[in-house]
Motif scaffolding. Sequence first.
Motif, PDB file in Angstrom:
ATOM      1  N   SER A  43      -0.998  -8.031   1.913  1.00 30.11           N
ATOM      2  CA  SER A  43      -0.625  -6.770   2.546  1.00 30.11           C
ATOM      3  C   SER A  43      -0.143  -6.949   3.976  1.00 30.11           C
ATOM      4  O   SER A  43       0.460  -6.041   4.548  1.00 30.11           O
ATOM      5  CB  SER A  43      -1.826  -5.812   2.535  1.00 30.11           C
ATOM      6  OG  SER A  43      -2.913  -6.364   3.266  1.00 30.11           O
ATOM      7  N   TYR A  46       3.461  -6.022   5.009  1.00 31.19           N
ATOM      8  CA  TYR A  46       3.896  -4.633   4.937  1.00 31.19           C
ATOM      9  C   TYR A  46       3.289  -3.818   6.088  1.00 31.19           C
ATOM     10  O   TYR A  46       2.307  -4.219   6.704  1.00 31.19           O
ATOM     11  CB  TYR A  46       3.451  -3.985   3.618  1.00 31.19           C
ATOM     12  CG  TYR A  46       3.965  -4.663   2.382  1.00 31.19           C
ATOM     13  CD1 TYR A  46       5.248  -4.416   1.914  1.00 31.19           C
ATOM     14  CD2 TYR A  46       3.152  -5.544   1.665  1.00 31.19           C
ATOM     15  CE1 TYR A  46       5.712  -5.029   0.761  1.00 31.19           C
ATOM     16  CE2 TYR A  46       3.615  -6.167   0.519  1.00 31.19           C
ATOM     17  CZ  TYR A  46       4.892  -5.903   0.073  1.00 31.19           C
ATOM     18  OH  TYR A  46       5.349  -6.513  -1.058  1.00 31.19           O
ATOM     19  N   THR A  48       1.078  -0.741   6.593  1.00 37.38           N
ATOM     20  CA  THR A  48       0.114  -0.052   5.728  1.00 37.38           C
ATOM     21  C   THR A  48      -0.585   1.123   6.417  1.00 37.38           C
ATOM     22  O   THR A  48      -1.248   1.900   5.745  1.00 37.38           O
ATOM     23  CB  THR A  48      -0.946  -1.039   5.230  1.00 37.38           C
ATOM     24  OG1 THR A  48      -1.611  -1.643   6.358  1.00 37.38           O
ATOM     25  CG2 THR A  48      -0.324  -2.134   4.380  1.00 37.38           C
ATOM     26  N   LYS A  84      -4.447   4.784   5.371  1.00 30.91           N
ATOM     27  CA  LYS A  84      -4.355   3.338   5.149  1.00 30.91           C
ATOM     28  C   LYS A  84      -3.952   3.100   3.703  1.00 30.91           C
ATOM     29  O   LYS A  84      -4.661   3.491   2.773  1.00 30.91           O
ATOM     30  CB  LYS A  84      -5.702   2.666   5.435  1.00 30.91           C
ATOM     31  CG  LYS A  84      -5.822   1.220   4.960  1.00 30.91           C
ATOM     32  CD  LYS A  84      -4.908   0.279   5.721  1.00 30.91           C
ATOM     33  CE  LYS A  84      -5.176  -1.174   5.319  1.00 30.91           C
ATOM     34  NZ  LYS A  84      -4.281  -2.128   6.011  1.00 30.91           N
ATOM     35  N   GLN A  85      -2.789   2.442   3.504  1.00 34.82           N
ATOM     36  CA  GLN A  85      -2.290   2.136   2.166  1.00 34.82           C
ATOM     37  C   GLN A  85      -2.831   0.768   1.750  1.00 34.82           C
ATOM     38  O   GLN A  85      -2.529  -0.252   2.362  1.00 34.82           O
ATOM     39  CB  GLN A  85      -0.757   2.119   2.172  1.00 34.82           C
ATOM     40  CG  GLN A  85      -0.134   2.168   0.799  1.00 34.82           C
ATOM     41  CD  GLN A  85      -0.165   3.567   0.199  1.00 34.82           C
ATOM     42  OE1 GLN A  85      -0.129   4.573   0.909  1.00 34.82           O
ATOM     43  NE2 GLN A  85      -0.230   3.638  -1.118  1.00 34.82           N
ATOM     44  N   HIS A  88       0.273  -0.556  -3.681  1.00 36.87           N
ATOM     45  CA  HIS A  88       1.433   0.307  -3.901  1.00 36.87           C
ATOM     46  C   HIS A  88       1.004   1.690  -4.393  1.00 36.87           C
ATOM     47  O   HIS A  88       1.703   2.669  -4.148  1.00 36.87           O
ATOM     48  CB  HIS A  88       2.370  -0.320  -4.930  1.00 36.87           C
ATOM     49  CG  HIS A  88       2.975  -1.603  -4.483  1.00 36.87           C
ATOM     50  ND1 HIS A  88       2.343  -2.817  -4.626  1.00 36.87           N
ATOM     51  CD2 HIS A  88       4.152  -1.869  -3.870  1.00 36.87           C
ATOM     52  CE1 HIS A  88       3.116  -3.762  -4.142  1.00 36.87           C
ATOM     53  NE2 HIS A  88       4.215  -3.226  -3.672  1.00 36.87           N
ATOM     54  N   ALA A  91      -4.289   4.725  -1.596  1.00 38.78           N
ATOM     55  CA  ALA A  91      -4.530   4.770  -0.154  1.00 38.78           C
ATOM     56  C   ALA A  91      -5.784   5.586   0.119  1.00 38.78           C
ATOM     57  O   ALA A  91      -6.255   6.361  -0.729  1.00 38.78           O
ATOM     58  CB  ALA A  91      -3.333   5.389   0.573  1.00 38.78           C
ATOM     59  N   SER A 241       7.534  -0.511   4.520  1.00 39.32           N
ATOM     60  CA  SER A 241       6.336   0.275   4.232  1.00 39.32           C
ATOM     61  C   SER A 241       5.844  -0.051   2.825  1.00 39.32           C
ATOM     62  O   SER A 241       6.622  -0.076   1.867  1.00 39.32           O
ATOM     63  CB  SER A 241       6.641   1.763   4.347  1.00 39.32           C
ATOM     64  OG  SER A 241       5.549   2.537   3.881  1.00 39.32           O
ATOM     65  N   LEU A 242       4.557  -0.280   2.698  1.00 37.56           N
ATOM     66  CA  LEU A 242       3.994  -0.601   1.381  1.00 37.56           C
ATOM     67  C   LEU A 242       4.161   0.575   0.416  1.00 37.56           C
ATOM     68  O   LEU A 242       4.354   0.380  -0.784  1.00 37.56           O
ATOM     69  CB  LEU A 242       2.524  -0.972   1.524  1.00 37.56           C
ATOM     70  CG  LEU A 242       1.763  -1.330   0.236  1.00 37.56           C
ATOM     71  CD1 LEU A 242       2.447  -2.473  -0.503  1.00 37.56           C
ATOM     72  CD2 LEU A 242       0.317  -1.678   0.553  1.00 37.56           C
TER      73      LEU A 242
END
Length: 433
Positions: A43, A46, A48, A84-85, A88, A91, A241-242
């Motif tokens: 991650s 990305y 996140t 917070k992601q 995919h 979150a 962006s994730l």
Amino acid sequence: MNYSTLKKVFAVSALALAGVSTASAQDATATTSAPTTTVFGGSSQYRTWSIGVNGGVLAPIIPFGSNDYNEWEMDFGYGAFIKKQFTHGFAAKLDFHRGKLNGDADVSNPPGAASTGFQTELHYAIALKGVASFGNVSFLSRTKNVNFYGEAGAGIASYDVKSQRIPVAGNDGEDALFIPVGVGANFKLSNVITLNLGYTANFLDNDDLDGAFDNGSSNKDRWSYGYAGLEFALGNKAKPSLLYTNPIAVMYDELKDPTLRQEVEALKTRVSTLENTVNQLSADADGDGVSDKFDKEPNSAAGAVVDGSGRTIKFPNADSLASAANPYGNIQFEFDSSVLKTSSYPALDKVASDLRANSAAKIGLDGHASAEGTESYNVNLSRDRANSVKTYLVNSGVDANRISVKAYGESRPIASNATEEGRVQNRRVEIKR
């Protein structure tokens, strides 16, 4: 619904239509770019984290379930969140909203009661939610600038009923738990900004949000929040962006990366060269187990025992071997047998006589075998042969402590095991002084 509320709803709708048009245009003009992420890269490649603000309408109802007031009004509400992601599709989001909830004097329960309506100040409703996203994984298009989500969680609401139908002491300034459940859609406006449209039904663990109590019923109050807002991705702008990364496209880009393709082609060439080298090194025209590249005697006779350079090993004959290392000669045995031949008795009697005459002398008996059978079996057979000789000498009056036994199996041939003549010579016990 008053005129002010209508204006707010129209403004939200216009903002939503603009976001959809922008996202659709970006989806149509999206082009393939060089991959910036890799499969299983973690991650950290990305963005996140994100924050967002929103505004919309609050109403003391939800589309399903009963309410204490039939007539209700929509009013303005607003909120913010941090998200917070993690993947995919999932979150965690901490968000809040606030505003006012209003209802007029048309009361459904209890019937016939007088009422002044109610107005509740929702100081805050803060909740921790899990958010599941849908539609960002696609085999049909590279980029997905629109995705949908569902969310649920738990939180606490603080509110104050300003006017009510039935005044109840101590019900102002309440805090209560609530469960938010919502759905929505995200529209990517840029690499940093996202338009959020959503709706949340909020289930309060209390029955005084509107100042009307249901006289002991288990029916509890609830309210709606429909909103539009903007979400801002945090972090390095060079990272995607994730939320909007299609993992299928990442895998495709990694497989089609020109650098990777060049490495694969170069690897194919190296493998082909290595295969040719291996074929050259494994060529062995005379079949002696030594590659032609290193064979210094490339025409060795079939079955010949050779050294590491492929040269035939010249084994001494039995007579010369006996005279050089074994003055008594070798004690020979039949195939797969440890039984002494009677022809060996004279030589063994001579050994026993010499040992009895010289009490300080010691001998070693080295057992050997031909190459038939497994290696472990031949070691045991060679030991049995040496012990047969030892037994004969001990029975002839020689102290057993003066005789040592070793078993070499097939590991020390004195002749080629490729012929029966050679194998006969290898079935032996050597007597060492």
